[in-house]
Design a protein around this motif. Structure first.
Motif, PDB file in Angstrom:
ATOM      1  N   VAL A 294     -11.802  -0.398  40.479  1.00 56.81           N
ATOM      2  CA  VAL A 294     -11.961   1.086  39.490  1.00 56.81           C
ATOM      3  C   VAL A 294     -11.150   0.296  38.672  1.00 56.81           C
ATOM      4  O   VAL A 294     -11.385   1.695  37.065  1.00 56.81           O
ATOM      5  CB  VAL A 294     -10.861   1.943  40.406  1.00 56.81           C
ATOM      6  CG1 VAL A 294     -10.308   3.080  39.260  1.00 56.81           C
ATOM      7  CG2 VAL A 294     -11.931   2.866  41.664  1.00 56.81           C
ATOM      8  N   ASP A 295     -10.514  -0.329  38.197  1.00 55.84           N
ATOM      9  CA  ASP A 295     -10.258  -0.712  36.980  1.00 55.84           C
ATOM     10  C   ASP A 295     -10.715  -1.628  35.962  1.00 55.84           C
ATOM     11  O   ASP A 295     -11.620  -1.115  35.033  1.00 55.84           O
ATOM     12  CB  ASP A 295      -8.988  -1.845  36.653  1.00 55.84           C
ATOM     13  CG  ASP A 295      -7.439  -1.331  37.063  1.00 55.84           C
ATOM     14  OD1 ASP A 295      -7.423  -0.243  37.989  1.00 55.84           O
ATOM     15  OD2 ASP A 295      -6.503  -1.922  38.045  1.00 55.84           O
ATOM     16  N   GLY A 296     -11.881  -2.383  36.974  1.00 51.35           N
ATOM     17  CA  GLY A 296     -13.340  -2.595  36.057  1.00 51.35           C
ATOM     18  C   GLY A 296     -14.805  -2.368  35.447  1.00 51.35           C
ATOM     19  O   GLY A 296     -14.514  -2.146  34.910  1.00 51.35           O
ATOM     20  N   MET A 297     -14.471  -0.480  36.727  1.00 53.13           N
ATOM     21  CA  MET A 297     -15.121  -0.026  36.291  1.00 53.13           C
ATOM     22  C   MET A 297     -14.911   1.222  34.649  1.00 53.13           C
ATOM     23  O   MET A 297     -15.769   1.496  33.769  1.00 53.13           O
ATOM     24  CB  MET A 297     -16.012   0.998  37.261  1.00 53.13           C
ATOM     25  CG  MET A 297     -16.495   0.760  38.022  1.00 53.13           C
ATOM     26  SD  MET A 297     -17.407   2.309  39.515  1.00 53.13           S
ATOM     27  CE  MET A 297     -15.581   2.002  40.511  1.00 53.13           C
ATOM     28  N   ILE A 298     -13.452   1.234  34.711  1.00 53.54           N
ATOM     29  CA  ILE A 298     -12.503   1.966  33.538  1.00 53.54           C
ATOM     30  C   ILE A 298     -12.877   1.173  32.275  1.00 53.54           C
ATOM     31  O   ILE A 298     -13.577   1.957  31.779  1.00 53.54           O
ATOM     32  CB  ILE A 298     -11.458   2.262  33.765  1.00 53.54           C
ATOM     33  CG1 ILE A 298     -11.142   2.821  35.228  1.00 53.54           C
ATOM     34  CG2 ILE A 298     -11.282   3.104  32.588  1.00 53.54           C
ATOM     35  CD1 ILE A 298     -10.246   3.767  35.564  1.00 53.54           C
ATOM     36  N   ASP A 299     -13.235   0.000  32.335  1.00 55.40           N
ATOM     37  CA  ASP A 299     -12.731  -1.229  30.980  1.00 55.40           C
ATOM     38  C   ASP A 299     -14.377  -1.513  31.288  1.00 55.40           C
ATOM     39  O   ASP A 299     -14.453  -1.287  30.058  1.00 55.40           O
ATOM     40  CB  ASP A 299     -12.840  -2.582  32.032  1.00 55.40           C
ATOM     41  CG  ASP A 299     -11.085  -1.990  32.036  1.00 55.40           C
ATOM     42  OD1 ASP A 299     -10.502  -1.533  31.593  1.00 55.40           O
ATOM     43  OD2 ASP A 299     -10.829  -4.071  33.575  1.00 55.40           O
ATOM     44  N   LEU A 300     -14.927  -1.523  31.306  1.00 54.84           N
ATOM     45  CA  LEU A 300     -16.879  -1.169  31.522  1.00 54.84           C
ATOM     46  C   LEU A 300     -17.234  -0.451  30.906  1.00 54.84           C
ATOM     47  O   LEU A 300     -17.602  -0.136  30.051  1.00 54.84           O
ATOM     48  CB  LEU A 300     -18.281  -0.929  32.456  1.00 54.84           C
ATOM     49  CG  LEU A 300     -19.036  -1.432  31.883  1.00 54.84           C
ATOM     50  CD1 LEU A 300     -19.755  -2.898  30.934  1.00 54.84           C
ATOM     51  CD2 LEU A 300     -20.064  -1.817  33.957  1.00 54.84           C
ATOM     52  N   LEU A 301     -17.096   1.571  31.044  1.00 58.31           N
ATOM     53  CA  LEU A 301     -17.103   2.219  30.264  1.00 58.31           C
ATOM     54  C   LEU A 301     -16.269   2.858  29.145  1.00 58.31           C
ATOM     55  O   LEU A 301     -16.467   2.705  28.523  1.00 58.31           O
ATOM     56  CB  LEU A 301     -16.532   3.406  31.167  1.00 58.31           C
ATOM     57  CG  LEU A 301     -17.469   3.423  32.856  1.00 58.31           C
ATOM     58  CD1 LEU A 301     -16.911   4.720  33.173  1.00 58.31           C
ATOM     59  CD2 LEU A 301     -18.841   4.155  32.363  1.00 58.31           C
ATOM     60  N   GLU A 302     -15.676   2.426  28.886  1.00 58.12           N
ATOM     61  CA  GLU A 302     -14.497   2.522  28.017  1.00 58.12           C
ATOM     62  C   GLU A 302     -15.422   1.312  26.824  1.00 58.12           C
ATOM     63  O   GLU A 302     -14.955   1.678  25.786  1.00 58.12           O
ATOM     64  CB  GLU A 302     -13.097   1.560  28.385  1.00 58.12           C
ATOM     65  CG  GLU A 302     -11.980   3.051  28.981  1.00 58.12           C
ATOM     66  CD  GLU A 302     -10.711   2.471  28.959  1.00 58.12           C
ATOM     67  OE1 GLU A 302      -9.918   3.651  28.722  1.00 58.12           O
ATOM     68  OE2 GLU A 302     -10.671   1.216  28.847  1.00 58.12           O
TER      69      GLU A 302
ATOM     70  N   MET B 223     -18.543   0.628  26.657  1.00 61.62           N
ATOM     71  CA  MET B 223     -19.468   1.116  26.144  1.00 61.62           C
ATOM     72  C   MET B 223     -19.202   2.410  25.867  1.00 61.62           C
ATOM     73  O   MET B 223     -20.139   2.335  24.442  1.00 61.62           O
ATOM     74  CB  MET B 223     -19.890   1.538  27.965  1.00 61.62           C
ATOM     75  CG  MET B 223     -20.979   0.644  28.907  1.00 61.62           C
ATOM     76  SD  MET B 223     -21.634   0.949  30.385  1.00 61.62           S
ATOM     77  CE  MET B 223     -22.263   2.325  29.886  1.00 61.62           C
ATOM     78  N   GLU B 224     -18.384   2.836  25.627  1.00 65.47           N
ATOM     79  CA  GLU B 224     -17.763   3.734  24.618  1.00 65.47           C
ATOM     80  C   GLU B 224     -17.858   3.368  23.273  1.00 65.47           C
ATOM     81  O   GLU B 224     -18.362   3.623  22.251  1.00 65.47           O
ATOM     82  CB  GLU B 224     -16.515   4.657  24.934  1.00 65.47           C
ATOM     83  CG  GLU B 224     -16.256   5.623  24.489  1.00 65.47           C
ATOM     84  CD  GLU B 224     -15.111   5.951  25.177  1.00 65.47           C
ATOM     85  OE1 GLU B 224     -14.567   7.770  23.478  1.00 65.47           O
ATOM     86  OE2 GLU B 224     -14.167   5.549  25.667  1.00 65.47           O
ATOM     87  N   MET B 225     -16.846   2.279  23.465  1.00 61.92           N
ATOM     88  CA  MET B 225     -16.871   1.950  21.843  1.00 61.92           C
ATOM     89  C   MET B 225     -18.058   1.654  21.377  1.00 61.92           C
ATOM     90  O   MET B 225     -17.946   0.990  19.817  1.00 61.92           O
ATOM     91  CB  MET B 225     -15.341   0.500  22.191  1.00 61.92           C
ATOM     92  CG  MET B 225     -14.321   0.895  22.539  1.00 61.92           C
ATOM     93  SD  MET B 225     -13.708   1.909  21.434  1.00 61.92           S
ATOM     94  CE  MET B 225     -13.050   0.716  19.790  1.00 61.92           C
ATOM     95  N   THR B 226     -18.401   0.893  21.909  1.00 59.16           N
ATOM     96  CA  THR B 226     -20.283   0.652  21.601  1.00 59.16           C
ATOM     97  C   THR B 226     -21.106   0.566  21.223  1.00 59.16           C
ATOM     98  O   THR B 226     -22.737   0.493  20.806  1.00 59.16           O
ATOM     99  CB  THR B 226     -19.997  -1.249  21.834  1.00 59.16           C
ATOM    100  OG1 THR B 226     -20.780  -0.840  23.462  1.00 59.16           O
ATOM    101  CG2 THR B 226     -19.307  -2.514  21.741  1.00 59.16           C
ATOM    102  N   ASN B 227     -21.127   2.027  21.349  1.00 62.59           N
ATOM    103  CA  ASN B 227     -22.195   3.196  21.755  1.00 62.59           C
ATOM    104  C   ASN B 227     -23.564   2.809  23.111  1.00 62.59           C
ATOM    105  O   ASN B 227     -24.295   3.253  22.854  1.00 62.59           O
ATOM    106  CB  ASN B 227     -22.927   3.737  19.968  1.00 62.59           C
ATOM    107  CG  ASN B 227     -22.133   4.546  19.576  1.00 62.59           C
ATOM    108  OD1 ASN B 227     -21.264   4.613  19.304  1.00 62.59           O
ATOM    109  ND2 ASN B 227     -22.078   3.645  17.623  1.00 62.59           N
ATOM    110  N   GLY B 228     -22.957   2.669  24.211  1.00 61.65           N
ATOM    111  CA  GLY B 228     -23.413   2.021  24.654  1.00 61.65           C
ATOM    112  C   GLY B 228     -23.506   3.277  25.299  1.00 61.65           C
ATOM    113  O   GLY B 228     -24.473   3.579  27.070  1.00 61.65           O
TER     114      GLY B 228
END
Length: 399
Positions: A239-247, A249-254
């Motif tokens: 769960v923590d890993g998914m949130i890290d990845l999504l955050e 992606m948000e920062m890099t316009n992914g």
């Protein structure tokens, strides 16, 4: 099912239609105009009034049938006043309410097709006796309701899971209650779920928001409560890993545009909140079944005052389809008396009767063309996103 000869059938029932000598659309012309293949299309009329028939031999989705009819009417009309007949074996009150909102350059009527009757085509004149098909009721759910439905051991486990996900609220994880499921979402992306199996619960991550098989394999985990009363570490790390990845992606316009916009609509504390209110989950549910049109990506609910609801539909793709969806959603709510004037006494949350269309500025011309076939655009106010909404947020919404 035998194919219906719609041209012959319509010519045998001239009293139903305001035209005769129908021309059926060829397959080549249908493809050229990008009309759905599951319907039959006929055309007649003159210079001042174009007339078309769109016929469905089988069951249909309201939004698909309406979209095809509007698209057909726009093509044959090309700005000239156009009458479209929707022909089908059955209709419901929601569809009639939706077509009643057409009245600009396109007007619509409905015709029953009864295969075993003679005559087999009947113009529908009285819509009030039809059933809604979509029955809404106030949705009441939450942790307490779930606790009452499960065994004592899982009741304890549910409390532990609740505390864990509440600790992630600051990272924009929210809880969504369904009838047989609890979802944990980051924005609109589902990252975990609890399913009910009889009187037991099952916990697992959800990684359907990506097609990357490596990411799915890495984060797809089952959760359980160990003897120490904690969720297993493997699940929490996923769960923590998914949130890290999504955050990231948000920062890099992914993120996809719809996912980025979802975050802004749900968590905006300035422009959206001041104009529409605080985001809230859909206050109603369908009694018989889930309805795709009320999917979280299709519309957003905001509570302005104590009991007033504003509804926004994002239009960041397929503008004509989104407006048709707005017509159907408006009709569903009207047929269920969710508006202020006809609100049922047992439902204390009231909809203000409008569906706001939140559009990309590049769709301004297309939205203008679509508005020409609506009877009253005031029920569907248009608001345009700022040009740089991805980076600068929603502070400068434009009407």
């Amino acid at each position: 099912m035998d194919e219906v000869n719609w041209k012959l059938l319509c010519e045998q029932n001239p009293e139903v239609f305001a035209a005769s000598e129908w021309n059926i659309f060829s397959e080549e012309k249908r493809r050229k105009w990008h009309l759905p293949s599951q319907y039959c299309y006929l055309q007649a009329g003159g210079m001042n009034l174009r007339i078309g028939i769109i016929a469905a031999q089988k069951d249909y989705k309201e939004e698909d049938f309406l979209l095809a009819g509007v698209l057909f009417g726009s093509r044959i009309g090309n700005g000239v006043r156009t009458l479209i007949y929707f022909v089908a074996p059955d209709f419901n009150a929601v569809f009639f309410k939706a077509i009643s909102q057409l009245g600009g350059s396109i007007i619509a009527k409905a015709v029953y097709w009864r295969k075993k009757l003679t005559p087999s085509l009947y113009l529908v004149r009285n819509y009030s006796t039809l059933s809604s098909k979509f029955t809404l009721e106030k949705f009441e759910s939450g942790w307490n309701k779930w606790e009452k439905q499960i065994n004592p051991v899982d009741r304890r486990n549910l409390l532990i899971i609740k505390q864990y996900f509440e600790s992630l609220i600051q990272r924009r994880v929210r809880t969504v209650f369904k009838k047989k499921q609890i979802l944990f979402c980051w924005g609109n992306l589902e990252i975990a779920e609890i399913k009910m199996r009889e009187n037991r619960i099952e916990l697992a991550t959800k990684v359907r928001w990506t097609r990357n098989k490596d990411i799915v394999l890495k984060f797809q985990k089952t959760g359980w409560i160990d003897s120490a009363g904690k969720i297993n570490e493997e699940f929490c790390q996923a769960v923590d890993g998914m949130i890290d990845l999504l955050e990231n992606m948000e920062m890099t316009n992914g993120l996809e545009a719809k996912d980025k916009l979802a975050l802004q609509l749900i968590y905006d504390k300035e422009a959206i909140k001041s104009q529409f209110g605080k985001w809230t989950a859909c206050p109603w549910t369908f009694k018989e079944r889930e309805v795709k049109l009320f999917d979280p990506y299709n519309l957003y609910f905001f509570q302005k005052n104590e009991n007033e609801i504003n509804i926004i539909i994002p239009v960041i793709e397929k503008p004509m389809f989104k407006i048709v969806c707005a017509l159907i959603i408006n009709a569903v709510l009207c047929c269920n008396h969710m508006g202020r004037e006809e609100n049922k006494p047992e439902v204390n949350i009231q909809w203000n009767g409008k569906i706001f269309l939140l559009c990309l500025s590049e769709y301004k011309e297309e939205i203008g063309l679509c508005s020409q076939w609506l009877k009253d655009m005031q029920d569907f106010p248009v608001i345009f996103l700022p040009d740089h909404w991805r980076d600068e947020g929603l502070r400068q919404l434009k009407e």
